[in-house]
Design a protein around this motif. Structure first.
Motif, short mmCIF file in Angstrom:
data_model
loop_
_atom_site.label_atom_id
_atom_site.label_comp_id
_atom_site.label_asym_id
_atom_site.label_seq_id
_atom_site.Cartn_x
_atom_site.Cartn_y
_atom_site.Cartn_z
N VAL A 1 0.85 -1.18 0.00
CA VAL A 1 0.00 0.00 0.00
C VAL A 1 0.89 1.23 0.00
N GLY A 2 0.55 2.23 -0.79
CA GLY A 2 1.30 3.48 -0.79
C GLY A 2 2.40 3.49 -1.84
N SER A 3 3.30 4.43 -1.66
CA SER A 3 4.39 4.60 -2.62
C SER A 3 5.48 3.55 -2.40
N VAL A 4 6.52 3.61 -3.21
CA VAL A 4 7.64 2.68 -3.07
C VAL A 4 8.20 2.81 -1.66
N ASN A 5 8.36 1.66 -1.01
CA ASN A 5 8.77 1.66 0.39
C ASN A 5 10.25 1.35 0.50
N ASP A 6 11.05 2.40 0.75
CA ASP A 6 12.48 2.22 0.97
C ASP A 6 12.81 2.51 2.43
N GLY A 7 11.88 2.20 3.31
CA GLY A 7 12.03 2.52 4.73
C GLY A 7 11.06 3.60 5.14
N GLU A 8 10.61 4.40 4.19
CA GLU A 8 9.60 5.43 4.42
C GLU A 8 8.66 5.41 3.24
N ALA A 9 7.37 5.54 3.51
CA ALA A 9 6.39 5.53 2.43
C ALA A 9 5.20 6.42 2.81
N ILE A 10 4.57 6.98 1.83
CA ILE A 10 3.35 7.75 2.05
C ILE A 10 2.18 6.82 1.78
N ILE A 11 1.27 6.74 2.75
CA ILE A 11 0.13 5.84 2.65
C ILE A 11 -1.15 6.65 2.80
N ASP A 12 -2.07 6.44 1.88
CA ASP A 12 -3.38 7.06 1.99
C ASP A 12 -4.25 6.19 2.86
N ILE A 13 -4.72 6.77 3.97
CA ILE A 13 -5.60 6.05 4.88
C ILE A 13 -7.03 6.46 4.57
N PRO A 14 -7.92 5.49 4.39
CA PRO A 14 -9.32 5.84 4.08
C PRO A 14 -9.92 6.75 5.15
N ASP A 15 -10.71 7.70 4.71
CA ASP A 15 -11.30 8.70 5.62
C ASP A 15 -12.08 8.06 6.77
N LEU B 1 -11.43 5.61 8.47
CA LEU B 1 -10.55 5.09 9.51
C LEU B 1 -9.89 6.20 10.33
N LEU B 2 -10.06 7.43 9.92
CA LEU B 2 -9.42 8.55 10.60
C LEU B 2 -10.29 9.11 11.72
N ILE B 3 -9.64 9.57 12.77
CA ILE B 3 -10.33 10.27 13.85
C ILE B 3 -10.23 11.76 13.52
N THR B 4 -11.36 12.36 13.22
CA THR B 4 -11.32 13.77 12.78
C THR B 4 -12.08 14.70 13.71
N ASP B 5 -12.77 14.16 14.71
CA ASP B 5 -13.63 14.99 15.55
C ASP B 5 -13.09 15.18 16.97
N THR C 1 -9.62 16.72 19.50
CA THR C 1 -8.33 17.40 19.60
C THR C 1 -7.30 16.51 20.30
N ASP C 2 -7.77 15.50 21.04
CA ASP C 2 -6.89 14.55 21.72
C ASP C 2 -7.08 13.19 21.07
N LEU C 3 -6.31 12.92 20.02
CA LEU C 3 -6.52 11.74 19.19
C LEU C 3 -6.28 10.43 19.94
N ILE C 4 -5.26 10.39 20.78
CA ILE C 4 -4.96 9.14 21.49
C ILE C 4 -6.08 8.80 22.47
N THR C 5 -6.58 9.78 23.19
CA THR C 5 -7.69 9.53 24.11
C THR C 5 -8.92 9.08 23.33
N ALA C 6 -9.19 9.70 22.20
CA ALA C 6 -10.34 9.30 21.36
C ALA C 6 -10.17 7.86 20.88
N LEU C 7 -8.96 7.48 20.50
CA LEU C 7 -8.69 6.11 20.06
C LEU C 7 -8.89 5.12 21.19
N ILE C 8 -8.38 5.44 22.37
CA ILE C 8 -8.53 4.56 23.53
C ILE C 8 -10.01 4.40 23.87
#
Length: 121
Positions: free
Chosen positions: A30-44, A46-50, A52-59
């Motif tokens: 998934v994403g660009s060529v992976n040479d240790g670092e890659a850019i990956i598009d994550i489907p919307d 799956l993202l936490i967008t609502d 300000t404290d993303l880790i707490t929201a994930l937990i």
């Protein structure tokens, strides 16, 4: 992976798509060529967008009512948070531990044995 117990057909299909995406991500497909670092598009979806404290929201999403189910071993067996870096894992662990009452205990482990000059028989 047990993600489809008692699910409707549409839920099973969404789970299958997500599971395949995770597998491809882990295999570097998934994403660009992976040479240790890659850019990956994550489907919307799956993202936490609502928050300000993303880790707490994930937990809170992964472990709802954690203090109610703390003694239920299957509660933790059925959930996991994956993170790309050890620093993020440490931050998540620190936040989770801060939710529990009482003092922390550190348990030490070893990856190898220390060879002794004297054999005990």
């Amino acid at each position: 992976m047990r993600l489809t117990v008692d699910s409707q057909t549409s839920d099973i299909e969404q789970t299958r798509i997500f599971a395949n995406w995770i597998l491809h991500l882990g295999e570097g497909k998934v994403g660009s060529v992976n040479d240790g670092e890659a850019i990956i598009d994550i489907p919307d979806e799956l993202l936490i967008t609502d928050s300000t404290d993303l880790i707490t929201a994930l937990i809170e999403f992964v472990y709802p009512s954690i203090l109610v189910d703390v003694k239920n071993s299957s509660y933790f067996q059925e959930r996991a948070i994956l993170a790309p870096k050890h620093e993020v894992v440490q931050d998540i662990n620190d936040r989770l531990l801060s939710l529990f009452p009482g003092d922390e205990k550190d348990y030490l482990s070893s990856d190898s044995l220390c060879e002794s000059e004297h054999l005990h028989e």
